[in-house]
Design a protein around this motif. Structure first.
Motif, PDB file in Angstrom:
ATOM      1  N   PRO A  81       0.345  -1.461   0.348  1.00 22.22           N
ATOM      2  CA  PRO A  81      -0.244  -0.162   0.265  1.00 22.22           C
ATOM      3  C   PRO A  81       1.145   1.365  -0.029  1.00 22.22           C
ATOM      4  N   ARG A  82       2.415   1.561   0.355  1.00 23.98           N
ATOM      5  CA  ARG A  82       2.697   2.112   0.558  1.00 23.98           C
ATOM      6  C   ARG A  82       3.224   2.699  -1.241  1.00 23.98           C
ATOM      7  N   ARG A  83       3.526   1.992  -1.716  1.00 21.59           N
ATOM      8  CA  ARG A  83       4.258   1.786  -3.088  1.00 21.59           C
ATOM      9  C   ARG A  83       3.833   3.454  -3.853  1.00 21.59           C
ATOM     10  N   SER A  84       5.025   3.788  -4.194  1.00 23.22           N
ATOM     11  CA  SER A  84       4.222   5.200  -5.317  1.00 23.22           C
ATOM     12  C   SER A  84       4.535   4.997  -6.371  1.00 23.22           C
ATOM     13  N   HIS A  85       4.002   6.340  -7.761  1.00 23.86           N
ATOM     14  CA  HIS A  85       3.524   5.760  -8.775  1.00 23.86           C
ATOM     15  C   HIS A  85       4.489   5.633  -9.495  1.00 23.86           C
ATOM     16  N   LEU A  86       6.008   6.286  -9.187  1.00 24.54           N
ATOM     17  CA  LEU A  86       7.284   5.588  -9.776  1.00 24.54           C
ATOM     18  C   LEU A  86       7.752   4.580  -9.209  1.00 24.54           C
ATOM     19  N   ASP A  87       7.180   3.576  -8.492  1.00 23.31           N
ATOM     20  CA  ASP A  87       7.274   2.269  -7.857  1.00 23.31           C
ATOM     21  C   ASP A  87       7.070   1.115  -8.507  1.00 23.31           C
ATOM     22  N   SER A  88       5.104   1.833  -8.960  1.00 22.92           N
ATOM     23  CA  SER A  88       4.436   0.703  -9.879  1.00 22.92           C
ATOM     24  C   SER A  88       5.102   0.887 -10.901  1.00 22.92           C
ATOM     25  N   LEU A  89       5.398   2.103 -12.075  1.00 15.78           N
ATOM     26  CA  LEU A  89       5.765   2.109 -12.861  1.00 15.78           C
ATOM     27  C   LEU A  89       6.886   1.074 -13.313  1.00 15.78           C
ATOM     28  N   GLU A  90       8.204   1.849 -12.278  1.00 11.55           N
ATOM     29  CA  GLU A  90       9.344   0.548 -12.177  1.00 11.55           C
ATOM     30  C   GLU A  90       9.179  -0.730 -11.976  1.00 11.55           C
ATOM     31  N   SER A  91       8.364  -1.158 -11.218  1.00  7.72           N
ATOM     32  CA  SER A  91       7.584  -2.232 -10.832  1.00  7.72           C
ATOM     33  C   SER A  91       7.505  -3.439 -12.238  1.00  7.72           C
ATOM     34  N   GLU A  92       6.383  -2.174 -12.877  1.00  8.49           N
ATOM     35  CA  GLU A  92       6.203  -2.534 -14.562  1.00  8.49           C
ATOM     36  C   GLU A  92       7.018  -3.222 -15.659  1.00  8.49           C
ATOM     37  N   ALA A  93       7.794  -2.327 -15.224  1.00  8.60           N
ATOM     38  CA  ALA A  93       9.147  -2.295 -16.555  1.00  8.60           C
ATOM     39  C   ALA A  93       9.989  -3.502 -16.239  1.00  8.60           C
ATOM     40  N   VAL A  94      10.141  -3.427 -15.212  1.00  3.84           N
ATOM     41  CA  VAL A  94      10.814  -4.984 -14.249  1.00  3.84           C
ATOM     42  C   VAL A  94      10.343  -6.049 -15.048  1.00  3.84           C
ATOM     43  N   ASN A 135       3.859   3.485 -20.496  1.00  2.00           N
ATOM     44  CA  ASN A 135       2.674   4.220 -19.788  1.00  2.00           C
ATOM     45  C   ASN A 135       2.719   5.445 -19.186  1.00  2.00           C
ATOM     46  N   TRP A 136       4.646   5.718 -18.911  1.00  5.11           N
ATOM     47  CA  TRP A 136       5.060   6.643 -18.851  1.00  5.11           C
ATOM     48  C   TRP A 136       4.865   7.885 -19.379  1.00  5.11           C
ATOM     49  N   THR A 137       4.980   8.642 -18.409  1.00  9.84           N
ATOM     50  CA  THR A 137       5.116  10.492 -19.148  1.00  9.84           C
ATOM     51  C   THR A 137       6.615  11.079 -19.342  1.00  9.84           C
ATOM     52  N   GLU A 138       6.346  11.783 -19.863  1.00 10.17           N
ATOM     53  CA  GLU A 138       7.930  13.061 -19.482  1.00 10.17           C
ATOM     54  C   GLU A 138       8.258  13.052 -18.225  1.00 10.17           C
ATOM     55  N   LEU A 139       7.100  13.556 -17.774  1.00 13.28           N
ATOM     56  CA  LEU A 139       7.445  14.571 -16.237  1.00 13.28           C
ATOM     57  C   LEU A 139       7.601  12.843 -15.761  1.00 13.28           C
ATOM     58  N   ASP A 140       7.414  12.296 -15.580  1.00 14.50           N
ATOM     59  CA  ASP A 140       7.438  10.658 -14.787  1.00 14.50           C
ATOM     60  C   ASP A 140       9.281   9.857 -14.787  1.00 14.50           C
ATOM     61  N   VAL A 141       9.683  10.061 -16.462  1.00 10.98           N
ATOM     62  CA  VAL A 141      11.203   9.510 -16.800  1.00 10.98           C
ATOM     63  C   VAL A 141      11.452  10.811 -15.925  1.00 10.98           C
ATOM     64  N   TRP A 142      11.635  12.026 -15.811  1.00 11.33           N
ATOM     65  CA  TRP A 142      12.492  12.747 -15.236  1.00 11.33           C
ATOM     66  C   TRP A 142      12.142  12.713 -14.079  1.00 11.33           C
ATOM     67  N   GLN A 147      15.456  11.912 -11.167  1.00  8.26           N
ATOM     68  CA  GLN A 147      16.233  12.106  -9.959  1.00  8.26           C
ATOM     69  C   GLN A 147      16.052  11.720  -8.744  1.00  8.26           C
ATOM     70  N   ARG A 148      15.093  10.818  -8.918  1.00 15.62           N
ATOM     71  CA  ARG A 148      14.904   9.538  -7.369  1.00 15.62           C
ATOM     72  C   ARG A 148      16.320   8.949  -7.836  1.00 15.62           C
ATOM     73  N   GLU A 149      16.312   8.387  -8.987  1.00 16.58           N
ATOM     74  CA  GLU A 149      17.872   7.578  -9.414  1.00 16.58           C
ATOM     75  C   GLU A 149      18.676   7.671  -9.186  1.00 16.58           C
TER      76      GLU A 149
END
Length: 320
Positions: free
Chosen positions: A24-37, A206-213, A217-219
């Motif tokens: 439940p604490r997974r962020s939007h970026l965590d979900s996108l990363e998990s899908e890509a992995v 399913n990522w946006t340009e803003l997601d990528v940036w 930054q996070r990584e």
């Protein structure tokens, strides 16, 4: 076609997302990363000869970072492929080569210039080489018998890319037929293909340009400096700031000037425009992207403006 083999010591791979980031604490970026992995691992399990398209642009850089995470601490089980137009930005090519060496990867290079020198392709009257990439790309896929080709395309970039599935079937001529798209329910991907066919795979679809940036930054992912504001000699063509260079620009009627600009996307210098910007940091770039009303390709890519269906027409012929 050049075929470059680069070897070196494996760099320390990025840390894999751990169980503490799921749930439940997974962020939007965590979900996108998990899908890509998941997609990278699915392709590794289903296909025999996958390859990652890697240009040194931000989307392919993020894609490579995700692939490294997907298989860490083991090396990624894929080679890389770059279709070099001969008019790429030097800063980006330098970044590409340093990254390949740092991770001990194997890079294939399909050169547009080689095809022009051999008389197989001819320069276009407008000097744009992006459309010329299709033949070197498709022949490299056939030559190396790649059956899955990872691309960094995203649905928010352009309407033809919005139509693509994550697994996009291409026929024996690398052509895309939208009518052969398959349903992808519950992240179930269909990799079935006949001999000679292959599948284009888009892990960050399913990522946006803003997601990528925000992910960069996070990584703490390093990028070519071309993505940040810098002073550059440019000239105006069709309402875009193009970089002066050996590729044929500017014409005598196109005066150059030095401006503070940055690039939102990188490709062939003949058709990729810079934008006026004072964003020299990741925070500033993210603020700028969040406020923008234009997509990155809508703002900076002349090749997408050739016709209403320019991208879809190129994809039907085998383009990225």
């Amino acid at each position: 076609m050049n075929d470059t083999l680069t070897t070196g010591t494996h760099a320390t791979p990025p840390e894999t997302t751990g169980p503490e980031t799921t749930g439940p604490r997974r962020s939007h970026l965590d979900s996108l990363e998990s899908e890509a992995v998941h997609i990278f691992r699915e392709v590794a399990g289903e296909f025999e000869r996958p390859v990652i398209l890697f240009s040194g642009g931000k989307d392919s850089i993020v894609m490579l970072h995700l692939a490294l995470k997907a298989f860490a601490p083991a090396p990624i089980p894929f080679t890389l492929l770059h279709v070099d137009t001969g008019h790429n930005f030097p800063e980006v090519l330098d970044y590409r080569d340093r990254t390949v060496a740092a991770h001990g990867l194997r890079l294939h290079i399909a050169s547009v210039q080689d095809y022009i020198d051999a008389g197989t392709l001819r320069e276009r009257p407008d000097g744009t080489r992006n459309p010329l990439q299709t033949v070197p790309l498709t022949e490299a896929i056939q030559h190396h018998r790649f059956d899955a080709v990872f691309g960094g395309g995203r649905r928010d970039e352009e309407k033809a890319r919005a139509k693509e599935r994550v697994f996009s079937l291409r026929d024996e001529f690398s052509q895309w037929d939208p009518r052969r798209q398959r349903p992808e329910l519950w992240q179930l991907y269909n990799g079935r293909h006949a001999p000679g066919e292959h599948v284009r795979v888009f892990p960050i679809s399913n990522w946006t340009e803003l997601d990528v940036w925000q992910y960069i930054q996070r990584e703490h992912i390093q990028l070519p400096e071309i993505y940040f504001a810098h002073h550059r000699e440019v000239f105006d063509r069709g309402g875009m700031w193009l970089t002066a260079g050996d590729w044929g620009g500017p014409k005598d009627t196109e005066p150059t000037q030095t401006r503070l600009v940055r690039y939102r996307t990188v490709g062939d210098m003949s058709c990729t425009g810079a934008v006026d910007s004072d964003a020299t940091t990741l925070d500033a770039v993210i603020t700028e992207i969040a406020a923008s009303r234009l997509t990155e390709r809508g703002a900076t890519r002349a090749d997408d403006k050739m016709s209403e269906a320019a991208m879809e027409d190129r994809k039907r012929e085998g383009y990225f």
